[in-house]
Write a protein that holds these residues in place. Structure first.
Motif, mmCIF file in Angstrom:
data_model
loop_
_atom_site.group_PDB
_atom_site.id
_atom_site.type_symbol
_atom_site.label_atom_id
_atom_site.label_comp_id
_atom_site.label_asym_id
_atom_site.label_seq_id
_atom_site.Cartn_x
_atom_site.Cartn_y
_atom_site.Cartn_z
ATOM 1 N N ALA A 54 0.823 -1.209 0.000
ATOM 2 C CA ALA A 54 0.000 0.000 0.000
ATOM 3 C C ALA A 54 0.858 1.260 0.000
ATOM 4 N N LYS A 55 1.984 1.218 0.678
ATOM 5 C CA LYS A 55 2.878 2.386 0.697
ATOM 6 C C LYS A 55 3.391 2.712 -0.705
ATOM 7 N N GLU A 56 3.593 1.686 -1.499
ATOM 8 C CA GLU A 56 4.093 1.885 -2.865
ATOM 9 C C GLU A 56 3.002 2.381 -3.817
ATOM 10 N N LEU A 57 1.752 2.124 -3.480
ATOM 11 C CA LEU A 57 0.660 2.471 -4.389
ATOM 12 C C LEU A 57 0.506 3.972 -4.593
ATOM 13 N N THR A 58 0.943 4.762 -3.655
ATOM 14 C CA THR A 58 0.821 6.218 -3.803
ATOM 15 C C THR A 58 1.639 6.729 -4.983
ATOM 16 N N GLU A 59 2.604 5.933 -5.438
ATOM 17 C CA GLU A 59 3.453 6.336 -6.554
ATOM 18 C C GLU A 59 2.986 5.747 -7.886
ATOM 19 N N PHE A 60 1.943 4.934 -7.863
ATOM 20 C CA PHE A 60 1.426 4.338 -9.088
ATOM 21 C C PHE A 60 0.499 5.340 -9.753
ATOM 22 N N CYS A 61 0.919 5.915 -10.853
ATOM 23 C CA CYS A 61 0.192 7.038 -11.441
ATOM 24 C C CYS A 61 -0.635 6.686 -12.671
ATOM 25 N N LYS A 62 -0.752 5.424 -13.002
ATOM 26 C CA LYS A 62 -1.588 5.034 -14.140
ATOM 27 C C LYS A 62 -3.045 4.948 -13.690
ATOM 28 N N PRO A 63 -3.980 5.084 -14.617
ATOM 29 C CA PRO A 63 -5.398 4.987 -14.250
ATOM 30 C C PRO A 63 -5.742 3.588 -13.728
ATOM 31 N N VAL A 64 -6.611 3.562 -12.732
ATOM 32 C CA VAL A 64 -7.039 2.304 -12.105
ATOM 33 C C VAL A 64 -8.558 2.329 -11.978
ATOM 34 N N LEU A 65 -9.181 1.227 -12.370
ATOM 35 C CA LEU A 65 -10.617 1.058 -12.176
ATOM 36 C C LEU A 65 -10.818 0.098 -11.011
ATOM 37 N N LEU A 66 -11.475 0.570 -9.981
ATOM 38 C CA LEU A 66 -11.822 -0.268 -8.840
ATOM 39 C C LEU A 66 -13.326 -0.519 -8.891
ATOM 40 N N GLU A 81 -12.712 2.390 -0.526
ATOM 41 C CA GLU A 81 -12.571 3.841 -0.413
ATOM 42 C C GLU A 81 -11.142 4.217 -0.031
ATOM 43 N N ARG A 82 -10.570 3.453 0.863
ATOM 44 C CA ARG A 82 -9.185 3.710 1.284
ATOM 45 C C ARG A 82 -8.224 3.467 0.122
ATOM 46 N N LEU A 83 -8.445 2.376 -0.621
ATOM 47 C CA LEU A 83 -7.592 2.092 -1.775
ATOM 48 C C LEU A 83 -7.747 3.166 -2.839
ATOM 49 N N SER A 84 -8.964 3.601 -3.062
ATOM 50 C CA SER A 84 -9.224 4.661 -4.033
ATOM 51 C C SER A 84 -8.514 5.958 -3.642
#
Length: 119
Positions: A54-66, A81-84
């Motif tokens: 999860a700490k690394e996800l803040t740097e993932f800048c590609k579009p994501v559909l949840l 909601e937290r992941l979003s």
């Protein structure tokens, strides 16, 4: 047995057809190596791995559909909601009349969401 809440009963509102369920479970029934891998995976699951990821996800800048199910009994809405909020470019969509396995309960709607998102 497969419709019980402590097995697969809360994953799909409409139930999972026997042939589909069989395709999910057959490898475990017929392969000792797969059973051992599954056991090792389940025993090794720990939230420290997901928290580190999860700490690394803040740097993932590609579009994501949840896509979350409105009636999900396994994964609370707060997790989505937290992941979003963690992902910089996330779109969170809630699908009605579905449990966790949206592809089983609402396959056409999920497919359309993916097509629209990919466009």
């Amino acid at each position: 047995m497969q419709r019980q809440p402590n097995t697969f009963g809360w994953l799909a509102k409409g139930g999972i057809p026997a042939e589909i369920m069989d395709s999910y479970l057959r490898p475990i029934y017929h392969s000792r190596a797969i059973r051992q891998d599954a056991k090792r995976f389940i025993a090794g699951v720990h939230n420290r791995y997901t928290l580190a990821a999860a700490k690394e996800l803040t740097e993932f800048c590609k579009p994501v559909l949840l896509v979350r199910a409105a009636d999900d009994r396994i994964f609370p809405a707060e997790l989505f909601e937290r992941l979003s909020a963690t992902l910089p470019d996330a779109r969170l969509v809630t699908v009605a009349d579905s449990y966790s396995f949206v592809p089983e309960d609402q396959p056409a709607e999920l497919a359309q969401l993916i097509v629209d998102f990919a466009a």
